[in-house]
Design an enzyme around this catalytic site. Structure first.
Site, PDB file in Angstrom:
ATOM      1  N   HIS A   1      13.952  -2.786   5.408  1.00  0.00           N
ATOM      2  CA  HIS A   1      12.933  -3.811   5.628  1.00  0.00           C
ATOM      3  C   HIS A   1      12.641  -4.577   4.334  1.00  0.00           C
ATOM      4  CE1 HIS A   1      12.322  -1.744   9.429  1.00  0.00           C
ATOM      5  NE2 HIS A   1      11.428  -2.658   9.798  1.00  0.00           N
TER       6      HIS A   1
ATOM      7  N   HIS B   1       8.958   5.247   3.605  1.00  0.00           N
ATOM      8  CA  HIS B   1       9.764   5.214   2.394  1.00  0.00           C
ATOM      9  C   HIS B   1       8.919   5.621   1.199  1.00  0.00           C
ATOM     10  CE1 HIS B   1      13.324   3.212   4.108  1.00  0.00           C
ATOM     11  NE2 HIS B   1      12.465   2.530   4.845  1.00  0.00           N
TER      12      HIS B   1
END
Length: 282
Positions: free
Chosen positions: A203, A245
């Site tokens: 992303h 993440h």
């Protein structure tokens, strides 16, 4: 008749008298026993004596200290404590520890019962806005509906850039194979096999690359340009807040996406070049 001197000497408490040849006598102390027979044979061999001297405790301690570890006899080298670790190893271990600690502290939307669990739906909406499938579908639709050659050229290269991003991120994830944070709740939209790995954030790479692409090839007003930058930043921040993440995954993803745009500019395709390529393949 025996001599009185010989009797007195034999009865004295000093040393026993051993008779020798040619009338000579040898004396042996009672406090020092003779060495065993096998030790006498080892001591008589010069090579054996040198080998025992080389295996002395002093030599063994010296050889252990030269390797920089506290290894002893019979202990594997990997189980020993190294006394002089490298500065690079210490720096990397410290950076990893800080990364894991900071990522866990910032994962405030990782679950519904987290401290900011009520903001989780909004973060997931931002997550979907940076997903690859909506971007691929949107660019393909705009390419199909575009009437101008300039619009088709821009949408075509955006579509190619998105495909390139998927390939490069998938390769890096498969090579690094870093697991996602332990506090992550795996409920992402449309995941693939490589999505179980964390490094880098796809992303973040997509947000950085698409943000640069839009700012460079679309005529946008100042407020819209600020919104593009804010959107790219929020996409990266949502990855950490949702626990998807670590911080370094997002930072590296931003850098990777920034560099991917440079690669897209080098490989820029015009409609004429694409038609010529399709003609050669046909």
């Amino acid at each position: 008749m025996p001599s009185p001197k010989a009797k007195n000497t034999g009865r004295s408490g000093g040393s026993p008298v051993l008779g020798g040849s040619n009338g000579r006598y040898e004396f042996m102390s009672l406090n020092r026993a003779p060495p065993p027979h096998h030790l006498q044979r080892q001591g008589s061999d010069p090579a054996t004596a040198r080998l025992r001297a080389s295996e002395s405790p002093t030599r063994r301690r010296g050889s252990g200290s030269s390797t920089g570890s506290t290894c002893g006899q019979g202990i594997p080298e990997e189980d020993c404590i190294r006394l002089n670790p490298s500065i690079v190893g210490i720096a990397l271990s410290s950076l990893l520890a800080i990364d894991l600690w900071l990522s866990k502290r910032l994962g405030v939307c990782a679950c519904e019962d987290s401290s900011w669990g009520s903001v989780r739906p909004l973060m997931k909406l931002i997550e979907i806005s940076g997903h690859g499938i909506p971007w691929l579908a949107g660019s393909a639709y705009c390419l199909y509906k575009s009437d101008s050659a300039a619009g088709q050229e821009v949408m075509l290269n955006l579509f190619v850039a998105l495909l390139l991003d998927l390939v490069l991120v998938g390769i890096v994830k498969a090579v690094v194979r870093r697991r996602r944070p332990a506090h992550n709740r795996m409920d992402m939209f449309a995941t693939f096999s490589v999505d179980r790995y964390s490094f880098p954030s796809g992303h973040a790479t997509r947000a950085a690359m698409c943000g640069r692409f839009l700012l460079a090839h679309l005529v946008l007003a100042a407020p819209l340009r600020v919104l593009v930058l804010l959107w790219a930043s929020m996409v990266g921040l949502s990855r950490v807040l949702l626990g998807r993440h670590n911080v370094t995954d997002v930072l590296f993803g931003f850098w990777m996406g920034y560099c991917q745009y440079n690669l897209v500019e080098i490989l820029w395709l015009s409609p004429q070049a694409l038609q010529g390529l399709l003609g050669q393949l046909a």
